[in-house]
Design an enzyme around this catalytic site. Structure first.
Site, short mmCIF file in Angstrom:
data_model
loop_
_atom_site.label_atom_id
_atom_site.label_comp_id
_atom_site.label_asym_id
_atom_site.label_seq_id
_atom_site.Cartn_x
_atom_site.Cartn_y
_atom_site.Cartn_z
N GLY A 100 7.20 -2.11 -2.86
CA GLY A 100 6.64 -0.76 -2.79
C GLY A 100 7.35 0.16 -3.77
O GLY A 100 7.03 0.19 -4.96
N ARG A 101 8.37 0.87 -3.28
CA ARG A 101 9.04 1.87 -4.11
C ARG A 101 9.67 1.25 -5.36
O ARG A 101 9.81 1.93 -6.38
CB ARG A 101 10.08 2.61 -3.27
CG ARG A 101 9.44 3.53 -2.23
CD ARG A 101 10.43 3.97 -1.19
NE ARG A 101 10.92 2.84 -0.41
CZ ARG A 101 11.92 2.89 0.45
NH1 ARG A 101 12.55 4.03 0.63
NH2 ARG A 101 12.28 1.82 1.12
N LYS A 118 -0.41 -4.30 9.21
CA LYS A 118 0.88 -3.92 8.65
C LYS A 118 1.58 -3.08 9.70
O LYS A 118 1.07 -2.03 10.12
CB LYS A 118 0.71 -3.16 7.34
CG LYS A 118 2.04 -2.88 6.65
CD LYS A 118 1.83 -2.60 5.17
CE LYS A 118 3.11 -2.25 4.46
NZ LYS A 118 3.66 -0.95 4.87
N PRO A 128 0.85 -1.20 0.00
CA PRO A 128 0.00 0.00 0.00
C PRO A 128 0.89 1.24 0.00
O PRO A 128 1.85 1.31 0.76
CB PRO A 128 -0.77 -0.11 1.33
CG PRO A 128 0.03 -1.03 2.20
CD PRO A 128 0.83 -1.92 1.28
N MET A 129 0.56 2.21 -0.87
CA MET A 129 1.33 3.47 -0.88
C MET A 129 0.38 4.64 -1.07
O MET A 129 -0.31 4.72 -2.10
CB MET A 129 2.40 3.45 -1.99
CG MET A 129 3.59 2.57 -1.66
SD MET A 129 4.89 2.64 -2.92
CE MET A 129 4.19 1.60 -4.20
N GLY A 167 10.10 -4.10 2.49
CA GLY A 167 11.23 -3.20 2.71
C GLY A 167 12.44 -3.56 1.91
O GLY A 167 13.04 -4.62 2.10
N ASP A 168 12.75 -2.67 0.94
CA ASP A 168 14.01 -2.74 0.18
C ASP A 168 14.05 -3.86 -0.86
O ASP A 168 15.14 -4.33 -1.20
CB ASP A 168 15.22 -2.83 1.12
CG ASP A 168 15.30 -1.64 2.06
OD1 ASP A 168 14.57 -0.64 1.83
OD2 ASP A 168 16.06 -1.71 3.04
N GLN A 174 -6.74 -1.16 3.05
CA GLN A 174 -6.09 -0.82 4.32
C GLN A 174 -6.81 0.35 4.98
O GLN A 174 -7.04 1.37 4.32
CB GLN A 174 -4.62 -0.45 4.11
CG GLN A 174 -3.91 -0.24 5.44
CD GLN A 174 -2.49 0.27 5.29
OE1 GLN A 174 -2.29 1.42 4.91
NE2 GLN A 174 -1.52 -0.56 5.60
N CYS A 189 2.00 3.67 9.99
CA CYS A 189 2.19 5.00 9.41
C CYS A 189 2.83 5.94 10.43
O CYS A 189 2.29 6.13 11.53
CB CYS A 189 0.85 5.57 8.93
SG CYS A 189 1.05 7.24 8.29
C1 LIG Z 1 4.97 7.13 -0.94
C2 LIG Z 1 4.71 6.02 0.04
C3 LIG Z 1 3.47 5.88 0.61
C4 LIG Z 1 3.22 4.85 1.53
N1 LIG Z 1 1.97 4.70 2.03
C5 LIG Z 1 1.70 3.66 2.85
C6 LIG Z 1 0.37 3.40 3.28
O1 LIG Z 1 -0.59 4.10 2.91
N2 LIG Z 1 0.18 2.36 4.13
C7 LIG Z 1 1.20 1.54 4.54
O2 LIG Z 1 0.98 0.61 5.29
N3 LIG Z 1 2.46 1.75 4.11
C8 LIG Z 1 2.73 2.76 3.27
N4 LIG Z 1 3.99 2.93 2.79
C9 LIG Z 1 5.05 1.97 3.17
C10 LIG Z 1 5.15 0.85 2.12
O3 LIG Z 1 3.98 0.08 2.08
C11 LIG Z 1 6.34 -0.08 2.40
O4 LIG Z 1 6.14 -0.79 3.59
C12 LIG Z 1 7.66 0.69 2.49
O5 LIG Z 1 7.76 1.63 1.44
C13 LIG Z 1 8.88 -0.26 2.43
O6 LIG Z 1 8.87 -1.01 1.27
P1 LIG Z 1 9.71 -0.64 -0.07
O7 LIG Z 1 11.16 -0.56 0.32
O8 LIG Z 1 9.41 -1.82 -0.98
O9 LIG Z 1 9.20 0.66 -0.57
C14 LIG Z 1 4.26 3.95 1.90
C15 LIG Z 1 5.52 4.11 1.31
C16 LIG Z 1 5.75 5.12 0.40
C17 LIG Z 1 7.11 5.23 -0.24
#
Ligand SMILES: Cc1cc2nc3c(=O)[nH]c(=O)nc-3n(C[C@H](O)[C@H](O)[C@H](O)COP(=O)(O)O)c2cc1C
Length: 333
Positions: free
Chosen positions: A228-229, A143, A20-21, A205-206, A74, A104
């Site tokens: 995610g990213r 989460k 989720p982002m 994460g990562d 979520q 969050c």
């Molecule tokens: C722009 C952005 C928005 C995010 N929004 C949420 C969110 O709404 N809910 C949530 O549980 N995590 C949110 N996250 C966290 C991501 O779900 C994820 O756990 C985190 O980015 C680490 O994973 P990654 O390294 O693959 O990005 C967000 C992350 C980013 C970068």
């Protein structure tokens, strides 16, 4: 190494999911990631309070279609009664899974006792999960982060509370709330949870490359990975990760023509979904990600930032991709 995974009653075709982002994982984005193979996608976090008040904007967060499946919604909040009521709304809206945000770190959210504030309020976390579990039979996940800060690492305590209260899986992003996105995710904590908790544990994460996904699964023993990213400007990551996990083969990066085609498609989906003005505004950031690392991209991004017209934007994209012959355009990784 991909395997099917079950979260409660929900059987998933494999174990690579879209995280989720906020501001990103709207309907068009999820649909596109699904085309590239992600097995489960989540909405961004939706306010339980807002859902109950049925604010129009909150309503949009739940927009979905028959192709947008399976869908995890979520929600965030701090009041067990409100979260339970919101869970009912989410279920009635056709979600396949409900996730409670306990990670969050944004001030506006934690000051209400929601999000990562729950990592240091085990009693309220338990009350919320009891109430929500009673309110819905949907597969239920939480989460979480590692904890509030490096001195208060509470992920295991919260995961145990979740397990005791009928939660079906835990998603762990192992950075603390205070850490934000700094440093690297502590995958050792995913391993600890996997060893101590019986329900599925999903690591977040990562994961930026297929090799990261394999490493996370191997090192931690987790049941699934979230991207995610790594998916920003790169829907191919799902195809790449799944192919590497299933067959051990690394896919070639997308050709420029394929990249252009997906940009056009993604933009078209945004425009259709949100209308010209909003669609274009939503899409602009994606365009920056799609062209990140491409030679000449910085000049292109400056030019494209000045237009509010979708036809002009598409023409600029077309000209950009065609101005560089395949040999001279390199993607930095
Ligand atoms: C722009 C952005 C928005 C995010 N929004 C949420 C969110 O709404 N809910 C949530 O549980 N995590 C949110 N996250 C966290 C991501 O779900 C994820 O756990 C985190 O980015 C680490 O994973 P990654 O390294 O693959 O990005 C967000 C992350 C980013 C970068």
């Amino acid at each position: 190494m991909t395997c099917t995974v079950k979260i409660g009653s929900l059987a998933l075709k494999h174990n690579v999911f879209l995280a989720p982002m906020a501001g990103i994982t709207n309907l068009p984005f999820r649909l596109l990631m699904r085309e590239f193979g992600c097995a489960l996608a989540f909405t961004e976090m939706v306010s339980a309070n807002g859902l109950i008040r049925k604010g129009a904007k909150t309503g949009n967060y739940l927009d979905s279609t028959a192709e947008d499946k399976p869908l995890g919604v979520q929600i965030f909040g701090a009041d067990p009664v409100i979260l339970a009521e919101a869970a009912g709304i989410v279920a009635a809206n056709g979600a396949d899974l409900l996730d409670i945000n306990m990670g969050c770190p944004v001030k506006k959210v934690i000051k209400t006792g929601a999000g990562a504030a729950l990592m240091r309020s085990p009693e309220n976390a338990a009350s919320i999960l009891k109430a929500v579990r009673k309110a819905t039979s949907l597969p239920l996940t939480i989460k979480i982060r590692s904890g509030w800060n490096h001195r208060e690492v509470t992920a295991l305590d919260i995961a145990r509370i979740a397990e005791e209260n009928g939660v079906d899986a835990i998603v762990l992003h192992p950075r603390s709330a205070e850490q934000g996105f700094r440093g690297s995710a502590d995958w050792n904590l995913i391993k600890t949870l996997r060893e101590k908790i019986r329900i599925p544990v999903i690591g977040s994460g990562d994961v930026r490359h297929p090799e990261d996904a394999v490493r996370m699964l191997e090192v931690t023993g987790c049941d699934g990975v979230m991207v995610g990213r790594g998916a920003l400007g790169n829907p191919w990551i799902f195809r790449d990760v799944v192919s590497y996990l299933k067959e051990g083969t690394l896919c070639s990066p997308p050709a420029l023509s394929e990249r252009e085609k997906i940009i056009q498609r993604h933009m078209g989906m945004e425009l259709e979904y949100a209308g010209g003005h909003h669609g274009l505004r939503n899409f602009r950031k994606h365009l920056l990600w799609y062209t990140k690392g491409l030679r000449g991209g910085n000049i292109f991004r400056k030019v494209v930032g000045t237009t509010d017209n979708s036809d002009i934007m598409l023409k600029l994209v077309h000209d950009f991709f065609h101005s560089v012959n395949d040999g001279s355009l390199k993607i930095r990784t």
